[in-house]
Design a protein around this motif. Structure first.
Motif, PDB file in Angstrom:
ATOM      1  N   TYR A  54      53.770  54.352 101.077  1.00 22.99           N
ATOM      2  CA  TYR A  54      53.553  55.623 100.365  1.00 22.99           C
ATOM      3  C   TYR A  54      52.338  55.525  99.448  1.00 22.99           C
ATOM      4  O   TYR A  54      51.523  56.448  99.378  1.00 22.99           O
ATOM      5  CB  TYR A  54      54.799  55.999  99.563  1.00 22.99           C
ATOM      6  CG  TYR A  54      54.641  57.253  98.759  1.00 22.99           C
ATOM      7  CD1 TYR A  54      54.441  58.484  99.384  1.00 22.99           C
ATOM      8  CD2 TYR A  54      54.675  57.217  97.370  1.00 22.99           C
ATOM      9  CE1 TYR A  54      54.284  59.648  98.644  1.00 22.99           C
ATOM     10  CE2 TYR A  54      54.520  58.360  96.621  1.00 22.99           C
ATOM     11  CZ  TYR A  54      54.320  59.581  97.260  1.00 22.99           C
ATOM     12  OH  TYR A  54      54.155  60.725  96.518  1.00 22.99           O
ATOM     13  N   TRP A  55      52.192  54.402  98.781  1.00 25.51           N
ATOM     14  CA  TRP A  55      51.070  54.219  97.870  1.00 25.51           C
ATOM     15  C   TRP A  55      49.740  54.257  98.627  1.00 25.51           C
ATOM     16  O   TRP A  55      48.794  54.910  98.209  1.00 25.51           O
ATOM     17  CB  TRP A  55      51.238  52.892  97.129  1.00 25.51           C
ATOM     18  CG  TRP A  55      50.192  52.599  96.082  1.00 25.51           C
ATOM     19  CD1 TRP A  55      49.452  53.495  95.378  1.00 25.51           C
ATOM     20  CD2 TRP A  55      49.809  51.313  95.608  1.00 25.51           C
ATOM     21  NE1 TRP A  55      48.635  52.844  94.493  1.00 25.51           N
ATOM     22  CE2 TRP A  55      48.832  51.500  94.615  1.00 25.51           C
ATOM     23  CE3 TRP A  55      50.198  50.025  95.929  1.00 25.51           C
ATOM     24  CZ2 TRP A  55      48.241  50.438  93.938  1.00 25.51           C
ATOM     25  CZ3 TRP A  55      49.615  48.982  95.244  1.00 25.51           C
ATOM     26  CH2 TRP A  55      48.639  49.193  94.267  1.00 25.51           C
ATOM     27  N   PHE A  56      49.685  53.541  99.748  1.00 23.92           N
ATOM     28  CA  PHE A  56      48.433  53.478 100.501  1.00 23.92           C
ATOM     29  C   PHE A  56      48.179  54.694 101.365  1.00 23.92           C
ATOM     30  O   PHE A  56      47.023  55.088 101.551  1.00 23.92           O
ATOM     31  CB  PHE A  56      48.381  52.208 101.363  1.00 23.92           C
ATOM     32  CG  PHE A  56      48.186  50.956 100.567  1.00 23.92           C
ATOM     33  CD1 PHE A  56      47.050  50.756  99.800  1.00 23.92           C
ATOM     34  CD2 PHE A  56      49.158  49.970 100.562  1.00 23.92           C
ATOM     35  CE1 PHE A  56      46.881  49.614  99.051  1.00 23.92           C
ATOM     36  CE2 PHE A  56      49.000  48.815  99.816  1.00 23.92           C
ATOM     37  CZ  PHE A  56      47.861  48.629  99.056  1.00 23.92           C
ATOM     38  N   GLY A  57      49.234  55.316 101.906  1.00 23.29           N
ATOM     39  CA  GLY A  57      49.039  56.422 102.840  1.00 23.29           C
ATOM     40  C   GLY A  57      49.337  57.795 102.283  1.00 23.29           C
ATOM     41  O   GLY A  57      48.828  58.793 102.789  1.00 23.29           O
ATOM     42  N   GLY A  58      50.201  57.861 101.275  1.00 28.32           N
ATOM     43  CA  GLY A  58      50.540  59.143 100.677  1.00 28.32           C
ATOM     44  C   GLY A  58      51.461  60.010 101.534  1.00 28.32           C
ATOM     45  O   GLY A  58      51.708  61.161 101.188  1.00 28.32           O
ATOM     46  N   ASP A  59      51.981  59.487 102.619  1.00 28.26           N
ATOM     47  CA  ASP A  59      52.859  60.258 103.499  1.00 28.26           C
ATOM     48  C   ASP A  59      54.242  60.380 102.848  1.00 28.26           C
ATOM     49  O   ASP A  59      54.891  59.385 102.537  1.00 28.26           O
ATOM     50  CB  ASP A  59      52.969  59.560 104.853  1.00 28.26           C
ATOM     51  CG  ASP A  59      53.699  60.383 105.899  1.00 28.26           C
ATOM     52  OD1 ASP A  59      54.412  61.343 105.534  1.00 28.26           O
ATOM     53  OD2 ASP A  59      53.544  60.052 107.087  1.00 28.26           O
ATOM     54  N   ALA A  60      54.700  61.618 102.673  1.00 30.12           N
ATOM     55  CA  ALA A  60      55.984  61.876 102.014  1.00 30.12           C
ATOM     56  C   ALA A  60      57.166  61.298 102.797  1.00 30.12           C
ATOM     57  O   ALA A  60      58.245  61.107 102.236  1.00 30.12           O
ATOM     58  CB  ALA A  60      56.174  63.371 101.809  1.00 30.12           C
ATOM     59  N   PHE A  61      56.979  61.004 104.068  1.00 34.35           N
ATOM     60  CA  PHE A  61      58.037  60.365 104.847  1.00 34.35           C
ATOM     61  C   PHE A  61      58.490  59.079 104.183  1.00 34.35           C
ATOM     62  O   PHE A  61      59.687  58.787 104.090  1.00 34.35           O
ATOM     63  CB  PHE A  61      57.566  60.067 106.280  1.00 34.35           C
ATOM     64  CG  PHE A  61      58.477  59.131 107.013  1.00 34.35           C
ATOM     65  CD1 PHE A  61      59.657  59.588 107.579  1.00 34.35           C
ATOM     66  CD2 PHE A  61      58.185  57.771 107.113  1.00 34.35           C
ATOM     67  CE1 PHE A  61      60.527  58.718 108.231  1.00 34.35           C
ATOM     68  CE2 PHE A  61      59.042  56.904 107.765  1.00 34.35           C
ATOM     69  CZ  PHE A  61      60.218  57.370 108.326  1.00 34.35           C
ATOM     70  N   PHE A  62      57.541  58.282 103.714  1.00 37.74           N
ATOM     71  CA  PHE A  62      57.876  57.002 103.103  1.00 37.74           C
ATOM     72  C   PHE A  62      58.568  57.192 101.754  1.00 37.74           C
ATOM     73  O   PHE A  62      59.372  56.353 101.346  1.00 37.74           O
ATOM     74  CB  PHE A  62      56.634  56.116 102.976  1.00 37.74           C
ATOM     75  CG  PHE A  62      56.119  55.694 104.312  1.00 37.74           C
ATOM     76  CD1 PHE A  62      56.815  54.783 105.079  1.00 37.74           C
ATOM     77  CD2 PHE A  62      54.935  56.233 104.812  1.00 37.74           C
ATOM     78  CE1 PHE A  62      56.358  54.402 106.326  1.00 37.74           C
ATOM     79  CE2 PHE A  62      54.465  55.853 106.057  1.00 37.74           C
ATOM     80  CZ  PHE A  62      55.178  54.945 106.814  1.00 37.74           C
ATOM     81  N   LEU A  63      58.298  58.287 101.088  1.00 35.59           N
ATOM     82  CA  LEU A  63      58.998  58.614  99.852  1.00 35.59           C
ATOM     83  C   LEU A  63      60.479  58.883 100.157  1.00 35.59           C
ATOM     84  O   LEU A  63      61.371  58.354  99.491  1.00 35.59           O
ATOM     85  CB  LEU A  63      58.347  59.843  99.210  1.00 35.59           C
ATOM     86  CG  LEU A  63      58.734  60.190  97.788  1.00 35.59           C
ATOM     87  CD1 LEU A  63      58.362  59.056  96.843  1.00 35.59           C
ATOM     88  CD2 LEU A  63      58.040  61.476  97.383  1.00 35.59           C
ATOM     89  N   ARG A  64      60.736  59.677 101.193  1.00 36.02           N
ATOM     90  CA  ARG A  64      62.114  59.975 101.605  1.00 36.02           C
ATOM     91  C   ARG A  64      62.801  58.734 102.156  1.00 36.02           C
ATOM     92  O   ARG A  64      63.973  58.477 101.858  1.00 36.02           O
ATOM     93  CB  ARG A  64      62.130  61.094 102.645  1.00 36.02           C
ATOM     94  CG  ARG A  64      61.747  62.453 102.100  1.00 36.02           C
ATOM     95  CD  ARG A  64      61.963  63.570 103.105  1.00 36.02           C
ATOM     96  NE  ARG A  64      61.387  63.330 104.423  1.00 36.02           N
ATOM     97  CZ  ARG A  64      60.121  63.565 104.765  1.00 36.02           C
ATOM     98  NH1 ARG A  64      59.287  64.044 103.865  1.00 36.02           N
ATOM     99  NH2 ARG A  64      59.690  63.328 105.982  1.00 36.02           N
ATOM    100  N   ALA A  65      62.109  57.977 102.973  1.00 38.34           N
ATOM    101  CA  ALA A  65      62.703  56.753 103.529  1.00 38.34           C
ATOM    102  C   ALA A  65      63.052  55.769 102.418  1.00 38.34           C
ATOM    103  O   ALA A  65      64.076  55.066 102.492  1.00 38.34           O
ATOM    104  CB  ALA A  65      61.749  56.113 104.532  1.00 38.34           C
ATOM    105  N   GLY A  66      62.229  55.706 101.381  1.00 41.70           N
ATOM    106  CA  GLY A  66      62.489  54.819 100.248  1.00 41.70           C
ATOM    107  C   GLY A  66      63.773  55.173  99.509  1.00 41.70           C
ATOM    108  O   GLY A  66      64.469  54.290  99.001  1.00 41.70           O
TER     109      GLY A  66
END
Length: 167
Positions: A54-66
């Motif tokens: 999320y930090w490097f790509g900014g994709d909200a998917f990784f925010l939700r997956a986290g």
């Protein structure tokens, strides 16, 4: 373990034979704690991976997956911790070893950090950077510490290992 000779020429086996360290919470002789700790370990590391992505790509998917990985890390950590605590209470041969207590304290610290990390994500997802990432890095470090002492219990002290008369 009274049927095992304590005069075994192998010093590790002789030490293990002095105190019963067989698992009290097991299925077919396989310790549940050793089987269950893999889930919180991988989920803590996955949470760190989601935060970095999320930090490097900014994709909200990784925010939700986290959110999911942090929550499952906490829940599975509580379950593994409950089994580990039962082992600590029920088996004297585990209780008498200092590494057991260090492992227990590190694991409870890890569960607390995982819970806080999940809470941050549930309450304010915007805090994943930097607070969630910081908690994920600390959790990964504490996972290594708890794992080191857990491994020490198995490999150095034979906790959960069934010893036959053959040695």
């Amino acid at each position: 373990m009274s049927d095992i000779k304590t005069d075994n020429p192998n010093p590790v086996i002789a030490d293990i034979a002095q105190h019963d360290v067989q698992s009290a919470v097991a299925v077919a002789g396989h310790p549940l704690h050793a089987m269950s700790v893999h889930f919180p370990i991988v989920l803590v590391i996955a949470t760190l991976g989601c935060d970095l992505a999320y930090w490097f790509g900014g994709d909200a998917f990784f925010l939700r997956a986290g959110v999911w990985t942090a929550g499952l890390a906490f829940i599975s950590g509580v379950a593994a911790g409950a089994v580990g605590t039962a082992e600590l209470i029920l088996v004297k041969g585990i209780r008498v070893r200092a590494a057991s207590w260090t492992h227990a304290v590190a694991a409870m610290t890890l569960i607390s950090i995982a819970g806080a990390n999940w809470g941050v994500r549930l309450i304010d997802p915007a805090q994943v950077l930097p607070l969630g990432l910081f908690l994920s890095v600390v959790a990964a470090g504490v996972t290594g510490l708890a794992g080191w002492y857990g491994g020490k219990l198995v490999f150095d002290h034979g906790v959960g290992i069934v010893i036959s008369e053959d040695g």
